[in-house]
Scaffold this active site. Structure first.
Site, mmCIF file in Angstrom:
data_model
loop_
_atom_site.group_PDB
_atom_site.id
_atom_site.type_symbol
_atom_site.label_atom_id
_atom_site.label_comp_id
_atom_site.label_asym_id
_atom_site.label_seq_id
_atom_site.Cartn_x
_atom_site.Cartn_y
_atom_site.Cartn_z
ATOM 1 N N SER A 242 56.423 12.607 26.117
ATOM 2 C CA SER A 242 56.992 11.526 26.922
ATOM 3 C C SER A 242 58.145 12.030 27.769
ATOM 4 C CB SER A 242 57.488 10.394 26.019
ATOM 5 O OG SER A 242 56.429 9.817 25.295
ATOM 6 N N GLU A 322 47.572 6.932 30.689
ATOM 7 C CA GLU A 322 48.220 5.868 29.936
ATOM 8 C C GLU A 322 49.706 5.733 30.296
ATOM 9 O OE1 GLU A 322 47.547 7.203 25.987
ATOM 10 O OE2 GLU A 322 45.383 6.860 26.046
ATOM 11 N N ARG A 366 67.820 4.197 21.817
ATOM 12 C CA ARG A 366 67.411 5.484 22.359
ATOM 13 C C ARG A 366 68.562 6.482 22.497
ATOM 14 N NH1 ARG A 366 65.745 6.442 26.740
ATOM 15 N NH2 ARG A 366 64.187 8.014 26.227
ATOM 16 N N TYR A 370 67.555 9.601 20.451
ATOM 17 C CA TYR A 370 67.093 10.726 21.255
ATOM 18 C C TYR A 370 68.202 11.443 22.016
ATOM 19 C CZ TYR A 370 62.518 8.425 20.711
ATOM 20 O OH TYR A 370 61.380 7.850 20.214
ATOM 21 N N CYS A 397 78.533 -1.049 13.456
ATOM 22 C CA CYS A 397 79.374 -0.226 12.583
ATOM 23 C C CYS A 397 78.816 1.183 12.454
ATOM 24 C CB CYS A 397 79.524 -0.887 11.221
ATOM 25 S SG CYS A 397 80.429 -2.439 11.289
ATOM 26 N N GLU A 398 78.709 1.874 13.575
ATOM 27 C CA GLU A 398 78.250 3.254 13.638
ATOM 28 C C GLU A 398 79.005 3.967 14.746
ATOM 29 O OE1 GLU A 398 76.009 4.776 11.747
ATOM 30 O OE2 GLU A 398 75.186 3.041 10.670
#
Length: 472
Positions: A242, A322, A366, A370, A397-398
């Site tokens: 991708s 696709e 994302r 990623y 909370c990150e």
């Protein structure tokens, strides 16, 4: 490179990417990052002829805005450029009943990869004969439903699946519930590693998808499908990953898949009528991205296949592709409200401005997943303040809850401002979660100055619906 165990946000590195340049006017849009109808008027962002602020006044934030005209035009662009192909919209990028109807109206086919996606497509009235069914671990129940629904093709991914599908089809034919064989494509891995993130490069050998050409599993899978009662083999399917901009990966994959195609004809006496080249076409998330036009992709990919078929002395199979992200990705933006602005001093006298918004990794995973890059713009007003390098972060909370790692925003950005992030159509709503029990945002289609909710905002009742211990 190895990621810090606490997340990439803790790793050493430069505080801004080398490709990011300070804008001459912080109010300007970079057109190729946005949907075709997006524009600024007196600093206010308009999409689909509507001021984003007006949409927010009615529907609140965070919210996904889907530009219908842009979506349809991109679907038509792939349909027309690849006019001799079968074009399947990859529903995993984003799917709802309205989008399924748009896809049907624009003459495209549809890929699904779960029973849930199939359910959405069928609920939308999508012709099942134009549906392809993907997935590396389809259950017997899922396969039976796909066959009973009359899907046009099932892309098989394991020897176990071939057995399950053959048994299900044979049983349904024997009971008279279906009369035709199930059409099948065999997904193969061509040993090509696309220049993309490890988690979305899907054609190298060490991963879960498909049958390896190198090991001989792909040839054996074809033999088993041909020997199975009730299965009709259409061809081979290959997908190399991708967010791909370089057609060289497709060239190597096509060469290896077509070599297998020729071997099947030579050794098994079967000329397969079709071949699927997959998708993975990239889009522009930031100024460093330069995606190719569908017409260029079509020309290059067609030339690659034609050249390889000539070299092998074989007839060219009917091709399919696709695209998913390349259609819906640029058609959607996400709008947030700024909650806080915080300046943090760093080592060496540097500083970073953290702009916190009312969404985050629950509506766009994302960046955390990623290490993806995004852009953004102040959407609710014009600013005369100078550009300021900021980081747009969420409310979860990150430490890795980051929406836009680095972007220039006006130095006077403040609580209550609206920020819009382009290129969020693919995989943002699809991968959205209820982390921290957040409510997933709505998807609002905009066109010709009007707005239509196509996926409503979740409510607290939705959140508690599956909590069997919840009481009023």
């Amino acid at each position: 490179m190895h990621a810090h165990e606490a997340g990439w946000a803790h790793a050493d590195g430069s505080r801004s990417p080398s490709w990011l340049r300070q804008p001459g006017d912080v109010n300007d849009l970079v057109p190729h990052l946005w949907s075709k109808t997006a524009q600024k008027q007196d600093g206010v962002l308009y999409v689909g002829g509507m001021a984003v602020a007006d949409v927010v006044a009615e529907h609140n934030t965070p919210a996904y805005l889907l530009d219908e005209d842009d979506f349809r035009s991109r679907a038509r662009a792939f349909r027309d450029a690849f006019s001799t192909y079968d074009v399947f919209y990859a529903g995993k990028a984003f799917l709802c009943t309205t989008v399924a109807r748009w896809i049907a109206e624009e003459g495209l086919n549809l890929d699904v990869c779960s029973d849930g996606e199939l359910t959405v497509a069928l609920r939308a009235g999508f012709d099942p004969a134009k549906i392809g069914y993907h997935g590396n671990n389809k259950s017997l129940m899922e396969l039976r439903r796909a066959v009973a629904s009359g899907v046009g093709r099932v892309i098989v991914d394991s020897f176990t699946e071939i057995e399950r599908l053959a048994a299900a089809t044979k049983e349904m034919i024997s009971t008279g519930s279906i009369t035709e064989p199930t059409r099948v494509m065999v997904r193969v891995t061509a040993g090509v590693e696309a220049h993309t993130h490890e988690y979305i490069a899907t054609a190298h050998e060490d991963q879960k998808f498909g049958f390896s050409i190198t090991s001989g599993d792909a040839f054996e899978a074809v033999r088993r499908v041909l020997d199975a009662d009730g299965l009709e083999l259409l061809g081979l399917h290959s997908h190399i990953g991708s967010q791909i901009f370089d057609s060289s990966g497709f060239e190597v994959a096509a060469r290896r898949v077509l070599a297998l195609h020729a071997r099947i004809a030579d050794e098994l006496g079967t000329t397969l009528p079709e071949m699927d080249l997959g998708g993975g076409f990239g889009i522009a998330y930031t100024t460093q991205d330069d995606p190719a036009d569908p017409s260029i992709l079509a020309k290059e990919m067609s030339e690659i296949v034609a050249h390889e078929c000539r070299a092998l002395g074989i007839d060219q199979p009917r091709l399919s592709i696709e695209p998913g992200r390349a259609i819906v990705g640029p058609s959607m933006c996400t709008v947030y409200t700024v909650g806080t602005v915080k300046n943090v001093e760093l080592d060496g006298g540097a500083a970073r401005t953290y702009v916190s918004v009312d969404g985050g990794m629950s509506d766009n995973i994302r960046t955390a997943l990623y290490d993806a890059d995004y852009s953004c713009t102040l959407a609710s007003r014009a600013s005369t303040a100078p550009p300021l390098l900021g980081r747009i972060v969420g409310k979860h909370c990150e430490a890795g809850d980051i929406v836009v790692k680095d972007e220039f925003v006006p130095a006077d950005i403040a609580p209550g401002d609206l920020i819009a992030v382009p290129g969020t159509g693919a995989y943002c709503r699809s991968m959205a979660s209820n982390y921290n029990h957040a409510l997933r945002p709505p998807v609002i289609a905009v066109r010709d100055g009007s707005a239509q909710v196509v996926v409503r905002r979740e409510t607290v009742d939705d959140l508690l619906a599956t909590d069997v211990g919840a009481v009023e």
